[in-house]
Scaffold this motif. Structure first.
Motif, PDB file in Angstrom:
ATOM      1  N   SER A 105      -0.695  -2.059  -5.453  1.00 28.68           N
ATOM      2  CA  SER A 105      -1.676  -2.339  -4.403  1.00 28.68           C
ATOM      3  C   SER A 105      -3.098  -2.244  -4.965  1.00 28.68           C
ATOM      4  O   SER A 105      -3.953  -3.099  -4.694  1.00 28.68           O
ATOM      5  CB  SER A 105      -1.462  -1.349  -3.269  1.00 28.68           C
ATOM      6  OG  SER A 105      -2.350  -1.573  -2.235  1.00 28.68           O
ATOM      7  N   LEU A 106      -3.353  -1.193  -5.778  1.00 27.22           N
ATOM      8  CA  LEU A 106      -4.673  -0.999  -6.390  1.00 27.22           C
ATOM      9  C   LEU A 106      -5.036  -2.169  -7.315  1.00 27.22           C
ATOM     10  O   LEU A 106      -6.159  -2.683  -7.274  1.00 27.22           O
ATOM     11  CB  LEU A 106      -4.685   0.313  -7.181  1.00 27.22           C
ATOM     12  CG  LEU A 106      -5.975   0.676  -7.901  1.00 27.22           C
ATOM     13  CD1 LEU A 106      -7.037   1.106  -6.907  1.00 27.22           C
ATOM     14  CD2 LEU A 106      -5.744   1.796  -8.906  1.00 27.22           C
ATOM     15  N   PHE A 155       0.822  -1.210   0.000  1.00 27.05           N
ATOM     16  CA  PHE A 155       0.000   0.000   0.000  1.00 27.05           C
ATOM     17  C   PHE A 155       0.860   1.267   0.000  1.00 27.05           C
ATOM     18  O   PHE A 155       0.601   2.217  -0.746  1.00 27.05           O
ATOM     19  CB  PHE A 155      -0.939  -0.027   1.208  1.00 27.05           C
ATOM     20  CG  PHE A 155      -1.760   1.223   1.342  1.00 27.05           C
ATOM     21  CD1 PHE A 155      -2.699   1.556   0.387  1.00 27.05           C
ATOM     22  CD2 PHE A 155      -1.578   2.069   2.423  1.00 27.05           C
ATOM     23  CE1 PHE A 155      -3.450   2.714   0.504  1.00 27.05           C
ATOM     24  CE2 PHE A 155      -2.321   3.217   2.549  1.00 27.05           C
ATOM     25  CZ  PHE A 155      -3.260   3.542   1.581  1.00 27.05           C
ATOM     26  N   ARG A 156       1.923   1.274   0.808  1.00 24.85           N
ATOM     27  CA  ARG A 156       2.780   2.457   0.882  1.00 24.85           C
ATOM     28  C   ARG A 156       3.858   2.450  -0.188  1.00 24.85           C
ATOM     29  O   ARG A 156       4.140   3.470  -0.798  1.00 24.85           O
ATOM     30  CB  ARG A 156       3.465   2.499   2.245  1.00 24.85           C
ATOM     31  CG  ARG A 156       2.570   3.005   3.323  1.00 24.85           C
ATOM     32  CD  ARG A 156       3.349   3.064   4.610  1.00 24.85           C
ATOM     33  NE  ARG A 156       2.454   2.964   5.734  1.00 24.85           N
ATOM     34  CZ  ARG A 156       2.779   2.441   6.885  1.00 24.85           C
ATOM     35  NH1 ARG A 156       3.962   1.936   7.068  1.00 24.85           N
ATOM     36  NH2 ARG A 156       1.902   2.399   7.862  1.00 24.85           N
ATOM     37  N   PRO A 162       1.628   2.015  -4.538  1.00 27.77           N
ATOM     38  CA  PRO A 162       0.161   2.092  -4.487  1.00 27.77           C
ATOM     39  C   PRO A 162      -0.559   1.556  -5.744  1.00 27.77           C
ATOM     40  O   PRO A 162      -1.630   0.987  -5.622  1.00 27.77           O
ATOM     41  CB  PRO A 162      -0.109   3.583  -4.308  1.00 27.77           C
ATOM     42  CG  PRO A 162       1.118   4.127  -3.718  1.00 27.77           C
ATOM     43  CD  PRO A 162       2.244   3.318  -4.255  1.00 27.77           C
ATOM     44  N   LEU A 163       0.076   1.727  -6.930  1.00 30.37           N
ATOM     45  CA  LEU A 163      -0.585   1.228  -8.151  1.00 30.37           C
ATOM     46  C   LEU A 163      -0.668  -0.303  -8.141  1.00 30.37           C
ATOM     47  O   LEU A 163      -1.688  -0.883  -8.531  1.00 30.37           O
ATOM     48  CB  LEU A 163       0.157   1.683  -9.403  1.00 30.37           C
ATOM     49  CG  LEU A 163      -0.116   3.099  -9.892  1.00 30.37           C
ATOM     50  CD1 LEU A 163       0.565   3.342 -11.218  1.00 30.37           C
ATOM     51  CD2 LEU A 163      -1.595   3.382 -10.013  1.00 30.37           C
TER      52      LEU A 163
END
Lengths: 191, 67
Positions: free
Chosen positions: A102-103, A95-96, A99-100
């Motif tokens: 993670s998405l 997530f940190r 982020p892409l």
């Protein structure tokens, strides 16, 4: 897992990849492909841990199909759950840092858990609900499948007509309806 | 991959490559047709909101970077 397995692709897989690449202006394709590869690797990894022989892996437009000789429903359930489970875990872990990625993992994980028969969520429903609820489980599974499908179709039409999200949502809804399989997944059929 | 059976998908890839390289205006028009400007903004907002959330999270944990 046996010594090796055959990997094949369909034209639809390459067409879907080309369409994704055409529409991708945010560089989502590399993290999405990585997330998809890790999703399938998780399925194969659990099958390998459970000593289940895999004969083939077919890459299609809607995802991969793994052909394996499963003998127990619980083993199949673990192998199915591993894919979205790994995606949700990676979404939290990256997530940190990315982020892409993670998405992409979050989208892949949640979409695969929808109770549609061709997805992991639907296959889990088809396996587990009849075990817990008997013949009622099969009915519940079918109701969940149709409710989800029609909700997606309505959302697709709404996104195109009301929100003006282009033709893609309604086209995807059409493909979902066209490629509609039997709500109760066959045992041993891929995911 | 059975190249003979799936030749059409290779042509599709070539067409997408040419479109992206040689015709950016047409690529944009096709994206607008398929995703709509509202759809493109929604995807962008999803990507950036996650970036911002991650950034805010990092700032909350480690503090703002000193210039």
């Amino acid at each position: 897992m046996s010594k090796g397995f055959r990997v094949t692709t369909t034209g639809g897989f390459w067409a879907a990849l080309a369409c994704f690449w055409l529409l991708d202006e945010w560089d989502l394709l590399p993290p999405f492909l990585l997330a998809s590869a890790l999703h399938e690797a998780a399925h194969l990894g659990v099958l390998s841990l459970l000593h289940v022989p895999v004969s083939a892996l077919e890459l299609r437009a809607g995802g991969a199909v793994i052909r394996a000789q499963l003998r127990s429903e619980m083993r199949e359930a673990w192998a199915i759950a591993a894919g979205p489970g790994v995606n949700l875990l990676l979404a939290a872990l990256f997530f940190r840092a990315w982020p892409l990625f993670s998405l992409c993992n979050l989208t892949l994980g949640f979409c695969n858990l929808l109770p549609l028969s061709m997805l992991d969520g639907g296959k889990l429903c088809a396996l587990l609900l009849p075990c817990w609820l008997g013949s009622t489980g099969e009915t519940v599974c079918q109701i969940l499948h149709w409710l989800t499908l029609f909700s997606l179709v309505i959302c697709g039409v709404w996104a195109t007509c009301v929100l003006h999200y282009g033709l893609l949502p309604v086209l995807l809804a059409g493909i979902f309806l066209w490629k509609l399989p039997n709500p109760l997944a066959k045992p041993g059929e891929g995911w | 991959m059975d190249v003979k059976k799936q030749r059409w998908s290779l042509w599709l890839f070539a067409a997408v490559l040419l479109l992206r390289l040689l015709a950016p205006a047409e690529t944009e028009a096709l994206r607008d047709l398929l995703l709509g400007s509202a759809g493109r903004q929604a995807v962008e907002a999803a990507c950036f909101s996650l970036w911002d959330a991650a950034d805010a999270d990092v700032v909350a944990v480690f503090g703002k970077a000193q210039p």
